[in-house]
Scaffold this motif. Structure first.
Motif, mmCIF file in Angstrom:
data_model
loop_
_atom_site.group_PDB
_atom_site.id
_atom_site.type_symbol
_atom_site.label_atom_id
_atom_site.label_comp_id
_atom_site.label_asym_id
_atom_site.label_seq_id
_atom_site.Cartn_x
_atom_site.Cartn_y
_atom_site.Cartn_z
ATOM 1 N N SER A 69 12.733 -22.509 -42.235
ATOM 2 C CA SER A 69 13.096 -23.607 -43.130
ATOM 3 C C SER A 69 13.260 -23.127 -44.566
ATOM 4 O O SER A 69 13.977 -23.750 -45.359
ATOM 5 C CB SER A 69 12.026 -24.713 -43.066
ATOM 6 O OG SER A 69 10.818 -24.289 -43.704
ATOM 7 N N LYS A 70 12.609 -22.041 -44.896
ATOM 8 C CA LYS A 70 12.692 -21.497 -46.250
ATOM 9 C C LYS A 70 13.896 -20.588 -46.447
ATOM 10 O O LYS A 70 14.418 -20.482 -47.559
ATOM 11 C CB LYS A 70 11.412 -20.715 -46.579
ATOM 12 C CG LYS A 70 10.135 -21.563 -46.573
ATOM 13 C CD LYS A 70 10.183 -22.651 -47.635
ATOM 14 C CE LYS A 70 8.898 -23.438 -47.700
ATOM 15 N NZ LYS A 70 8.963 -24.515 -48.722
ATOM 16 N N PHE A 71 14.318 -19.930 -45.384
ATOM 17 C CA PHE A 71 15.363 -18.915 -45.543
ATOM 18 C C PHE A 71 16.641 -19.224 -44.779
ATOM 19 O O PHE A 71 17.583 -18.435 -44.816
ATOM 20 C CB PHE A 71 14.831 -17.549 -45.102
ATOM 21 C CG PHE A 71 13.760 -17.004 -46.000
ATOM 22 C CD1 PHE A 71 14.083 -16.382 -47.198
ATOM 23 C CD2 PHE A 71 12.428 -17.130 -45.658
ATOM 24 C CE1 PHE A 71 13.099 -15.888 -48.035
ATOM 25 C CE2 PHE A 71 11.424 -16.633 -46.496
ATOM 26 C CZ PHE A 71 11.766 -16.015 -47.685
ATOM 27 N N GLY A 72 16.683 -20.369 -44.107
ATOM 28 C CA GLY A 72 17.873 -20.697 -43.323
ATOM 29 C C GLY A 72 19.129 -20.783 -44.163
ATOM 30 O O GLY A 72 20.194 -20.263 -43.790
ATOM 31 N N LYS A 73 19.054 -21.431 -45.320
ATOM 32 C CA LYS A 73 20.230 -21.570 -46.186
ATOM 33 C C LYS A 73 20.698 -20.222 -46.712
ATOM 34 O O LYS A 73 21.894 -19.991 -46.890
ATOM 35 C CB LYS A 73 19.893 -22.498 -47.358
ATOM 36 C CG LYS A 73 19.744 -23.953 -46.974
ATOM 37 C CD LYS A 73 21.085 -24.546 -46.549
ATOM 38 C CE LYS A 73 20.961 -26.023 -46.238
ATOM 39 N NZ LYS A 73 22.258 -26.618 -45.821
ATOM 40 N N LEU A 74 19.758 -19.335 -46.934
ATOM 41 C CA LEU A 74 20.117 -18.004 -47.406
ATOM 42 C C LEU A 74 20.908 -17.263 -46.343
ATOM 43 O O LEU A 74 21.911 -16.604 -46.626
ATOM 44 C CB LEU A 74 18.848 -17.234 -47.778
ATOM 45 C CG LEU A 74 19.011 -15.973 -48.633
ATOM 46 C CD1 LEU A 74 19.541 -16.335 -50.013
ATOM 47 C CD2 LEU A 74 17.683 -15.243 -48.756
ATOM 48 N N GLU A 75 20.466 -17.390 -45.088
ATOM 49 C CA GLU A 75 21.150 -16.724 -43.990
ATOM 50 C C GLU A 75 22.542 -17.309 -43.757
ATOM 51 O O GLU A 75 23.471 -16.595 -43.377
ATOM 52 C CB GLU A 75 20.317 -16.843 -42.714
ATOM 53 C CG GLU A 75 18.992 -16.098 -42.761
ATOM 54 C CD GLU A 75 18.160 -16.303 -41.506
ATOM 55 O OE1 GLU A 75 18.487 -17.242 -40.740
ATOM 56 O OE2 GLU A 75 17.211 -15.536 -41.298
ATOM 57 N N GLU A 76 22.676 -18.615 -44.003
ATOM 58 C CA GLU A 76 23.960 -19.271 -43.777
ATOM 59 C C GLU A 76 25.001 -18.890 -44.827
ATOM 60 O O GLU A 76 26.202 -18.889 -44.545
ATOM 61 C CB GLU A 76 23.780 -20.793 -43.789
ATOM 62 C CG GLU A 76 22.979 -21.327 -42.609
ATOM 63 C CD GLU A 76 22.704 -22.817 -42.752
ATOM 64 O OE1 GLU A 76 23.266 -23.438 -43.695
ATOM 65 O OE2 GLU A 76 21.932 -23.352 -41.937
ATOM 66 N N ASN A 77 24.568 -18.571 -46.037
ATOM 67 C CA ASN A 77 25.499 -18.384 -47.148
ATOM 68 C C ASN A 77 25.698 -16.933 -47.562
ATOM 69 O O ASN A 77 26.575 -16.656 -48.393
ATOM 70 C CB ASN A 77 25.028 -19.187 -48.352
ATOM 71 C CG ASN A 77 25.183 -20.680 -48.156
ATOM 72 O OD1 ASN A 77 26.253 -21.235 -48.391
ATOM 73 N ND2 ASN A 77 24.105 -21.346 -47.706
ATOM 74 N N PHE A 78 24.902 -16.002 -47.023
ATOM 75 C CA PHE A 78 25.035 -14.598 -47.408
ATOM 76 C C PHE A 78 24.986 -13.720 -46.165
ATOM 77 O O PHE A 78 24.317 -14.039 -45.177
ATOM 78 C CB PHE A 78 23.920 -14.178 -48.369
ATOM 79 C CG PHE A 78 23.972 -14.863 -49.704
ATOM 80 C CD1 PHE A 78 24.791 -14.381 -50.722
ATOM 81 C CD2 PHE A 78 23.205 -15.996 -49.943
ATOM 82 C CE1 PHE A 78 24.838 -15.008 -51.943
ATOM 83 C CE2 PHE A 78 23.252 -16.628 -51.169
ATOM 84 C CZ PHE A 78 24.072 -16.140 -52.175
ATOM 85 N N ASP A 79 25.687 -12.625 -46.251
ATOM 86 C CA ASP A 79 25.639 -11.622 -45.195
ATOM 87 C C ASP A 79 24.438 -10.723 -45.470
ATOM 88 O O ASP A 79 24.502 -9.815 -46.305
ATOM 89 C CB ASP A 79 26.940 -10.815 -45.188
ATOM 90 C CG ASP A 79 26.959 -9.774 -44.077
ATOM 91 O OD1 ASP A 79 25.975 -9.694 -43.311
ATOM 92 O OD2 ASP A 79 27.964 -9.026 -43.984
ATOM 93 N N LEU A 80 23.360 -10.958 -44.746
ATOM 94 C CA LEU A 80 22.117 -10.225 -44.995
ATOM 95 C C LEU A 80 22.095 -8.863 -44.313
ATOM 96 O O LEU A 80 21.070 -8.181 -44.335
ATOM 97 C CB LEU A 80 20.917 -11.068 -44.570
ATOM 98 C CG LEU A 80 20.771 -12.407 -45.316
ATOM 99 C CD1 LEU A 80 19.509 -13.143 -44.868
ATOM 100 C CD2 LEU A 80 20.758 -12.205 -46.816
ATOM 101 N N THR A 81 23.221 -8.478 -43.717
ATOM 102 C CA THR A 81 23.326 -7.117 -43.186
ATOM 103 C C THR A 81 23.949 -6.188 -44.232
ATOM 104 O O THR A 81 24.000 -4.981 -44.043
ATOM 105 C CB THR A 81 24.197 -7.087 -41.925
ATOM 106 O OG1 THR A 81 25.548 -7.482 -42.258
ATOM 107 C CG2 THR A 81 23.647 -8.043 -40.874
ATOM 108 N N ARG A 82 24.403 -6.765 -45.329
ATOM 109 C CA ARG A 82 25.059 -5.985 -46.381
ATOM 110 C C ARG A 82 24.080 -5.765 -47.523
ATOM 111 O O ARG A 82 23.255 -6.621 -47.836
ATOM 112 C CB ARG A 82 26.298 -6.718 -46.884
ATOM 113 C CG ARG A 82 27.002 -6.034 -48.043
ATOM 114 C CD ARG A 82 28.341 -6.677 -48.313
ATOM 115 N NE ARG A 82 28.273 -8.129 -48.356
ATOM 116 C CZ ARG A 82 29.339 -8.923 -48.262
ATOM 117 N NH1 ARG A 82 30.532 -8.403 -48.091
ATOM 118 N NH2 ARG A 82 29.202 -10.228 -48.324
ATOM 119 N N SER A 83 24.184 -4.593 -48.156
ATOM 120 C CA SER A 83 23.277 -4.276 -49.257
ATOM 121 C C SER A 83 24.055 -3.593 -50.374
ATOM 122 O O SER A 83 24.699 -2.567 -50.167
ATOM 123 C CB SER A 83 22.141 -3.359 -48.773
ATOM 124 O OG SER A 83 21.130 -3.252 -49.750
#
Length: 222
Positions: A69-83
């Motif tokens: 619930s805390k990080f769902g929006k982050l996962e939806e809006n950013f590609d967290l496989t990219r750095s």
């Protein structure tokens, strides 16, 4: 007694020197986290918050559900496989070049000394650059045994450039300065709008785009 370099009556002399040096930023051994490391650290922190808060456990009985619930929006809006390595984009190995040329000579009644120095200096922060040219000339003329004329010529030209933008070092690594076509974005999304607080935040400026237009250039001549 202060003396300056002057020509030699006994011949013609040319002296050339070149110096090159490299400089790098010293971060004291500290390293920036990549996307995966920050994300895992964030989930661990939120999980520890759930572990130590019985009231929170009553509202969110499932620990994993609370973290999502805390990080769902982050996962939806950013590609967290990219750095993105924002430090690498902000800093560089800087090269400094120094060149000097001295010419001297003369005859029984006239001596001259001419020097020229050119310096190109890069700053370790990208966008900082300095170019400097210095010219000096000294001429001595012996008109008679009791009359001489001395002439000194000095000139310098300096061109310095410095960026007028933030370096982006505080930006999260899952933010990229480029769009899908490899073009620089005008604005970057503020990740604070998608974290667990989900409060709307103003977008970030793109430092790589600003660096093309907002640099400060100073030109001096003497």
């Amino acid at each position: 007694v202060i003396t300056t370099k002057q020509g030699d009556k006994n011949g013609f002399h040319v002296n050339f020197n070149a110096d090159l040096s490299l400089a790098t930023a010293n971060f004291g051994g500290t390293k920036m986290m990549n996307t995966s490391e920050i994300y895992e650290y964030g989930k661990m922190t939120v999980g520890n918050e759930w572990d130590g808060n019985p009231d929170l456990q009553q509202y969110y009985p499932d620990r994993t559900e609370y973290i999502n619930s805390k990080f769902g929006k982050l996962e939806e809006n950013f590609d967290l496989t990219r750095s993105t390595d924002w430090r690498k984009m902000a800093y560089r190995t800087a090269l400094t070049q120094d060149y000097s040329l001295n010419i001297s000579g003369g005859s029984k009644r006239m001596q001259y000394y001419i020097s020229y120095n050119h310096r190109d200096e890069q700053g370790v922060i990208r966008g900082y650059d300095l170019s400097r040219n210095i010219f000096r000339g000294r001429f001595n003329f012996d008109i008679t045994s009791f009359l001489s004329i001395n002439a000194n010529i000095n000139g310098s030209f300096v061109n310095s450039k410095s960026p007028n933008y933030a370096s982006g070092q505080t930006y999260m690594p899952w933010i990229t300065p480029y769009d899908k076509n490899g073009l620089l974005l005008k604005e970057l999304p503020n990740w604070g709008s998608y974290d667990y607080d989900m409060h709307p935040e103003e977008p970030f400026s793109n430092p790589l785009l600003e660096s093309q237009y907002n640099d400060m250039t100073v030109k001096q001549s003497d």
